[in-house]
Design a protein around this motif. Structure first.
Motif, PDB file in Angstrom:
ATOM      1  N   GLN A 260       0.824  -1.208   0.000  1.00 44.83           N
ATOM      2  CA  GLN A 260       0.000   0.000   0.000  1.00 44.83           C
ATOM      3  C   GLN A 260       0.860   1.260   0.000  1.00 44.83           C
ATOM      4  OE1 GLN A 260      -2.359  -0.962   3.520  1.00 44.83           O
ATOM      5  NE2 GLN A 260      -4.161  -1.297   2.248  1.00 44.83           N
ATOM      6  N   ILE A 261       1.962   1.239   0.751  1.00 43.47           N
ATOM      7  CA  ILE A 261       2.866   2.393   0.780  1.00 43.47           C
ATOM      8  C   ILE A 261       3.505   2.596  -0.587  1.00 43.47           C
ATOM      9  CG2 ILE A 261       4.985   3.322   1.764  1.00 43.47           C
ATOM     10  CD1 ILE A 261       4.276   1.839   4.376  1.00 43.47           C
TER      11      ILE A 261
ATOM     12  N   LEU B 245       0.805  12.678  -2.471  1.00 37.05           N
ATOM     13  CA  LEU B 245       1.149  12.520  -1.060  1.00 37.05           C
ATOM     14  C   LEU B 245      -0.067  12.208  -0.196  1.00 37.05           C
ATOM     15  CD1 LEU B 245       3.817  12.726   0.539  1.00 37.05           C
ATOM     16  CD2 LEU B 245       3.212  15.092   1.071  1.00 37.05           C
ATOM     17  N   GLU B 246      -1.224  12.719  -0.577  1.00 34.98           N
ATOM     18  CA  GLU B 246      -2.436  12.507   0.213  1.00 34.98           C
ATOM     19  C   GLU B 246      -2.840  11.032   0.267  1.00 34.98           C
ATOM     20  OE1 GLU B 246      -4.477  14.187   2.169  1.00 34.98           O
ATOM     21  OE2 GLU B 246      -3.225  15.979   2.082  1.00 34.98           O
ATOM     22  N   ARG B 247      -2.393  10.231  -0.683  1.00 27.11           N
ATOM     23  CA  ARG B 247      -2.746   8.815  -0.662  1.00 27.11           C
ATOM     24  C   ARG B 247      -2.084   8.070   0.489  1.00 27.11           C
ATOM     25  NH1 ARG B 247      -2.930   5.794  -6.389  1.00 27.11           N
ATOM     26  NH2 ARG B 247      -3.233   4.127  -4.862  1.00 27.11           N
TER      27      ARG B 247
ATOM     28  N   PRO C 202      -4.450   7.721   4.666  1.00 30.33           N
ATOM     29  CA  PRO C 202      -5.165   6.616   5.313  1.00 30.33           C
ATOM     30  C   PRO C 202      -4.237   5.571   5.928  1.00 30.33           C
ATOM     31  CG  PRO C 202      -6.040   7.056   3.111  1.00 30.33           C
ATOM     32  CD  PRO C 202      -4.765   7.809   3.222  1.00 30.33           C
ATOM     33  N   LEU C 203      -2.989   5.538   5.481  1.00 29.82           N
ATOM     34  CA  LEU C 203      -2.035   4.540   5.979  1.00 29.82           C
ATOM     35  C   LEU C 203      -1.318   5.005   7.232  1.00 29.82           C
ATOM     36  CD1 LEU C 203      -0.381   3.626   2.544  1.00 29.82           C
ATOM     37  CD2 LEU C 203      -2.428   2.635   3.591  1.00 29.82           C
ATOM     38  N   ILE C 204      -1.324   6.308   7.471  1.00 30.31           N
ATOM     39  CA  ILE C 204      -0.564   6.884   8.570  1.00 30.31           C
ATOM     40  C   ILE C 204      -1.277   6.740   9.911  1.00 30.31           C
ATOM     41  CG2 ILE C 204       0.147   9.129   9.505  1.00 30.31           C
ATOM     42  CD1 ILE C 204       1.276   9.814   6.815  1.00 30.31           C
TER      43      ILE C 204
ATOM     44  N   THR D 216       1.697   7.311  12.423  1.00 27.79           N
ATOM     45  CA  THR D 216       3.061   7.053  11.986  1.00 27.79           C
ATOM     46  C   THR D 216       3.969   8.209  12.379  1.00 27.79           C
ATOM     47  OG1 THR D 216       2.247   5.812  10.089  1.00 27.79           O
ATOM     48  CG2 THR D 216       4.536   6.568   9.992  1.00 27.79           C
ATOM     49  N   GLN D 217       5.133   7.899  12.943  1.00 25.77           N
ATOM     50  CA  GLN D 217       6.089   8.923  13.329  1.00 25.77           C
ATOM     51  C   GLN D 217       6.864   9.380  12.099  1.00 25.77           C
ATOM     52  OE1 GLN D 217       9.029   7.554  16.111  1.00 25.77           O
ATOM     53  NE2 GLN D 217      10.037   9.546  16.285  1.00 25.77           N
TER      54      GLN D 217
END
Length: 250
Positions: free
Chosen positions: A116-117, A126-128, A131-133, A140-141
């Motif tokens: 996914q990343i 970048l906005e994609r 949802p993963l962060i 995510t740090q």
């Protein structure tokens, strides 16, 4: 290949290197620039990625993987070298680090998050990544220290261009390398890219040096060897598929 990397390399390495130098009693200066990554093989539109089959000894890339992001056909397949205690859960520096190229050896949640990343980064949007962060304690740090209110905005600010394309390219470059599994059986159990975060950079083989130089410049590498370890971007995913960090520094 690498457009103006010497000109725009290493701006975010300078604070870390300067701090190290001051602690040692002598100050040295580094050029104020950031290393660009290569995107000449990465399409603007994301493609699906399938876990690779087979080993890392020159087999063909599996059908359906994202073009330009090596999966089961890496440049290097080495398990030599020593760990560098640079990441959460880092291995004992006295023990050899196992470099893994076969993503199928990682748990399914790790493989899924990595895919996914990669797809989000390859899209150029970048906005994609948002949802993963995640949010809150699961966010995510993306900086060393306290969490930021808007990690996507922070990543855009860290990029050398206004759209965040450079930071996405760096992310792709990093995730195209081998990885390591650190902190097994502890709260810091993590799969970390690139494996250089756990290697003694002074002991790199010529093929390993070439692979690292796909991410940083020769000047960056020399500075890292003097500093004592890899201090560019690294990315960590927990065994349950949580994207833990994407940070630069030691």
């Amino acid at each position: 290949m690498r457009i103006g990397k010497e000109k725009v390399s290493r701006i975010r390495l300078a604070p870390v290197l300067l701090a190290f130098s001051l602690a040692a009693g002598s100050v040295f200066l580094v050029p104020s620039a950031y290393a660009l990554s290569e995107l000449h093989k990465i399409p603007g539109q994301a493609a699906g990625e399938a876990p690779p089959q087979g080993n890392a000894q020159g087999q063909n890339q599996p059908q359906g993987t994202t073009p330009g992001v090596p999966m089961a056909d890496p440049l290097v397949n080495s398990q030599n070298g020593q760990g560098v205690d640079k990441t959460p859960g880092a291995q004992d520096a006295s023990k050899p680090v196992e470099v893994i190229y076969d993503i199928s050896k990682a748990p399914e949640p790790v493989r899924k998050m990595r895919q996914q990343i990669v797809e989000a980064a390859a899209s150029g949007d970048l906005e994609r990544l948002r949802p993963l962060i995640g949010t809150g304690s699961d966010q995510t740090q993306v900086t060393v220290g306290e969490a930021t209110d808007d990690p996507i905005s922070t990543l855009k600010d860290l990029s050398g261009d206004p759209d965040g394309n450079e930071i996405l390219a760096i992310m792709l470059d990093i995730m195209s390398t081998g990885f390591v599994h650190v902190g097994q059986g502890t709260a810091e159990d993590m799969y970390v890219w690139p494996y250089f975060a756990e290697k003694d950079l002074k002991s790199l083989t010529p093929p390993e040096r070439v692979e690292l130089l796909r991410i940083v410049t020769a000047g960056d590498l020399a500075d890292m060897q003097e500093f004592g370890g890899y201090n560019f971007y690294r990315l960590g995913i927990t065994p349950d598929g949580k994207w833990k960090f994407f940070t630069a520094g030691d």
